[in-house]
Each structure stands twice: as structure tokens, then as C-alpha cells.
Design a protein around this motif. Structure first.
Motif, PDB file in Angstrom:
ATOM      1  N   LEU A   8      36.019  41.094  46.901  1.00 59.86           N
ATOM      2  CA  LEU A   8      36.391  42.503  46.771  1.00 59.86           C
ATOM      3  C   LEU A   8      37.809  42.651  46.213  1.00 59.86           C
ATOM      4  O   LEU A   8      38.064  43.528  45.382  1.00 59.86           O
ATOM      5  N   LEU A   9      38.715  41.780  46.639  1.00 52.71           N
ATOM      6  CA  LEU A   9      40.077  41.803  46.087  1.00 52.71           C
ATOM      7  C   LEU A   9      40.059  41.467  44.597  1.00 52.71           C
ATOM      8  O   LEU A   9      40.803  42.064  43.811  1.00 52.71           O
ATOM      9  N   SER A  10      39.203  40.532  44.201  1.00 54.50           N
ATOM     10  CA  SER A  10      39.091  40.169  42.796  1.00 54.50           C
ATOM     11  C   SER A  10      38.534  41.339  41.976  1.00 54.50           C
ATOM     12  O   SER A  10      39.015  41.610  40.873  1.00 54.50           O
ATOM     13  N   LEU A  11      37.532  42.029  42.503  1.00 55.46           N
ATOM     14  CA  LEU A  11      37.001  43.217  41.813  1.00 55.46           C
ATOM     15  C   LEU A  11      38.092  44.277  41.642  1.00 55.46           C
ATOM     16  O   LEU A  11      38.229  44.881  40.582  1.00 55.46           O
ATOM     17  N   ASP A  12      38.881  44.478  42.690  1.00 56.94           N
ATOM     18  CA  ASP A  12      39.970  45.452  42.623  1.00 56.94           C
ATOM     19  C   ASP A  12      41.008  45.046  41.577  1.00 56.94           C
ATOM     20  O   ASP A  12      41.466  45.875  40.781  1.00 56.94           O
ATOM     21  N   ALA A  13      41.370  43.769  41.552  1.00 58.78           N
ATOM     22  CA  ALA A  13      42.338  43.276  40.571  1.00 58.78           C
ATOM     23  C   ALA A  13      41.783  43.431  39.153  1.00 58.78           C
ATOM     24  O   ALA A  13      42.526  43.757  38.219  1.00 58.78           O
ATOM     25  N   TYR A  14      40.492  43.201  38.987  1.00 57.53           N
ATOM     26  CA  TYR A  14      39.836  43.375  37.687  1.00 57.53           C
ATOM     27  C   TYR A  14      39.939  44.832  37.225  1.00 57.53           C
ATOM     28  O   TYR A  14      40.276  45.094  36.063  1.00 57.53           O
ATOM     29  N   VAL A  15      39.673  45.770  38.113  1.00 57.37           N
ATOM     30  CA  VAL A  15      39.772  47.199  37.763  1.00 57.37           C
ATOM     31  C   VAL A  15      41.194  47.520  37.309  1.00 57.37           C
ATOM     32  O   VAL A  15      41.390  48.223  36.309  1.00 57.37           O
ATOM     33  N   LYS A  16      42.179  46.992  38.016  1.00 51.36           N
ATOM     34  CA  LYS A  16      43.581  47.219  37.617  1.00 51.36           C
ATOM     35  C   LYS A  16      43.863  46.607  36.247  1.00 51.36           C
ATOM     36  O   LYS A  16      44.533  47.214  35.407  1.00 51.36           O
ATOM     37  N   ALA A  17      43.347  45.391  36.012  1.00 50.40           N
ATOM     38  CA  ALA A  17      43.536  44.739  34.707  1.00 50.40           C
ATOM     39  C   ALA A  17      42.888  45.564  33.590  1.00 50.40           C
ATOM     40  O   ALA A  17      43.449  45.696  32.499  1.00 50.40           O
ATOM     41  N   LYS A  18      41.704  46.119  33.853  1.00 48.62           N
ATOM     42  CA  LYS A  18      41.033  46.953  32.855  1.00 48.62           C
ATOM     43  C   LYS A  18      41.861  48.194  32.538  1.00 48.62           C
ATOM     44  O   LYS A  18      41.938  48.620  31.385  1.00 48.62           O
ATOM     45  N   SER A  19      42.510  48.754  33.547  1.00 43.98           N
ATOM     46  CA  SER A  19      43.351  49.942  33.321  1.00 43.98           C
ATOM     47  C   SER A  19      44.589  49.592  32.492  1.00 43.98           C
ATOM     48  O   SER A  19      45.219  50.473  31.915  1.00 43.98           O
ATOM     49  N   GLU A  20      44.903  48.296  32.433  1.00 44.20           N
ATOM     50  CA  GLU A  20      46.034  47.812  31.633  1.00 44.20           C
ATOM     51  C   GLU A  20      45.549  47.141  30.351  1.00 44.20           C
ATOM     52  O   GLU A  20      46.205  46.270  29.802  1.00 44.20           O
ATOM     53  N   ASN A  21      44.346  47.531  29.904  1.00 50.21           N
ATOM     54  CA  ASN A  21      43.764  47.129  28.622  1.00 50.21           C
ATOM     55  C   ASN A  21      43.181  45.727  28.563  1.00 50.21           C
ATOM     56  O   ASN A  21      43.038  45.176  27.473  1.00 50.21           O
ATOM     57  N   PHE A  22      42.816  45.129  29.697  1.00 42.63           N
ATOM     58  CA  PHE A  22      42.068  43.873  29.647  1.00 42.63           C
ATOM     59  C   PHE A  22      40.740  44.175  28.965  1.00 42.63           C
ATOM     60  O   PHE A  22      40.051  45.130  29.314  1.00 42.63           O
ATOM     61  N   ALA A  23      40.365  43.351  27.989  1.00 42.25           N
ATOM     62  CA  ALA A  23      39.206  43.666  27.144  1.00 42.25           C
ATOM     63  C   ALA A  23      37.877  43.095  27.633  1.00 42.25           C
ATOM     64  O   ALA A  23      36.827  43.533  27.182  1.00 42.25           O
ATOM     65  N   GLY A  24      37.887  42.143  28.536  1.00 43.81           N
ATOM     66  CA  GLY A  24      36.646  41.479  28.926  1.00 43.81           C
ATOM     67  C   GLY A  24      35.938  42.115  30.105  1.00 43.81           C
ATOM     68  O   GLY A  24      36.306  43.193  30.573  1.00 43.81           O
ATOM     69  N   ASN A  25      34.918  41.392  30.599  1.00 43.67           N
ATOM     70  CA  ASN A  25      34.194  41.855  31.779  1.00 43.67           C
ATOM     71  C   ASN A  25      34.704  41.109  33.018  1.00 43.67           C
ATOM     72  O   ASN A  25      35.651  40.321  32.935  1.00 43.67           O
ATOM     73  N   PHE A  26      34.060  41.345  34.169  1.00 40.08           N
ATOM     74  CA  PHE A  26      34.511  40.741  35.418  1.00 40.08           C
ATOM     75  C   PHE A  26      34.474  39.213  35.355  1.00 40.08           C
ATOM     76  O   PHE A  26      35.387  38.534  35.816  1.00 40.08           O
TER      77      PHE A  26
END
Length: 121
Positions: A8-26
Motif C-alpha cells: 500500500l505504501l508503494s502504491l501511494d508512492a507511485y501515485v505521488k510519482a505520477k503526479s510528478e510526471n512519472f511516465a510508467g505504470n505501477f
């Protein structure tokens, strides 16, 4: 469990990364290995064709979501995290990635025992 919390922490960190323009998937986020990640072997972004094409198995993996995500208020969630490998009770987290959609969130559908599939019957 600790593995559930880490996922769950990893999913949350992924969402934050996406908001900072990370281009990939989980999966690719975890593969990059930066931040809070889990082993890539635990991540499945899809189900088997057997599960996808079986109405019973598909229905078990269809969960409620906000109307902004789906007009009918539910979505099929084949993407999942394998908290344990194998076994009929091996826990899973099924999720829908809407980080590129209207909510900019990951929606959780299931955290519990492995859902029924061909291998369990």
C-alpha cells in the motif's frame, strides 16, 4: 500484514510519482527501484486470458469505483499484487490505476484471499 502495508505504501508512492510526471505504470515504477518499492515479481498488471474471458472469474474481479472513473460505478481490476506466492488462500490486492484518468488515484478493489480462478477449481 507487513507485506500488505508495504504494498500500500508503494502504491501511494507511485501515485505521488505520477503526479510528478512519472511516465510508467505501477510495475515499471517498482522496476525503477527508486522510492518505496516492492519486488516486481509480486506485481501482475493483468490476469490470464482464461480469467479475462470467464464471466464468473471476471465478475469476482469487478469492484465499485466512483462514477468519475466508470459511468456504471464499477470496473474490472485485473491488476494485482501477490502478497504471497501460490496456494489457494495466497492474499492479493486488486487495484485500478486511474492516475492518468479523472481522479488521478489508484482505486483498491480487493485485499484478501486469492479470488477464484481456473487453477483453484
Amino acid at each position: 500484514s507487513a507485506k500488505s502495508w508495504q504494498a500500500l505504501l508503494s502504491l501511494d508512492a507511485y501515485v505521488k510519482a505520477k503526479s510528478e510526471n512519472f511516465a510508467g505504470n505501477f510495475r515499471s515504477y517498482n522496476q525503477a527501484g527508486e522510492g518505496l518499492v516492492i519486488p516486481v515479481a509480486q506485481i501482475a498488471m493483468k490476469e490470464s486470458k482464461t480469467t479475462d474471458n470467464n464471466s464468473k472469474f471476471r465478475a469476482l474481479r469487478t469492484f465499485p469505483v466512483p462514477a468519475e472513473v466508470s459511468d456504471d460505478g464499477e470496473v474490472y481490476m485485473p491488476a494485482h499484487i501477490k502478497l504471497e506466492q501460490g496456494g489457494t488462500t495466497a492474499p492479493r490486492i486488486h487495484f485500478h490505476d486511474d492516475t492518468g484518468g479523472t481522479t488521478n488515484k489508484v482505486h483498491l478493489g480487493w485485499l484478501g484471499p486469492h479470488l477464484e480462478n481456473k487453477g483453484k477449481n
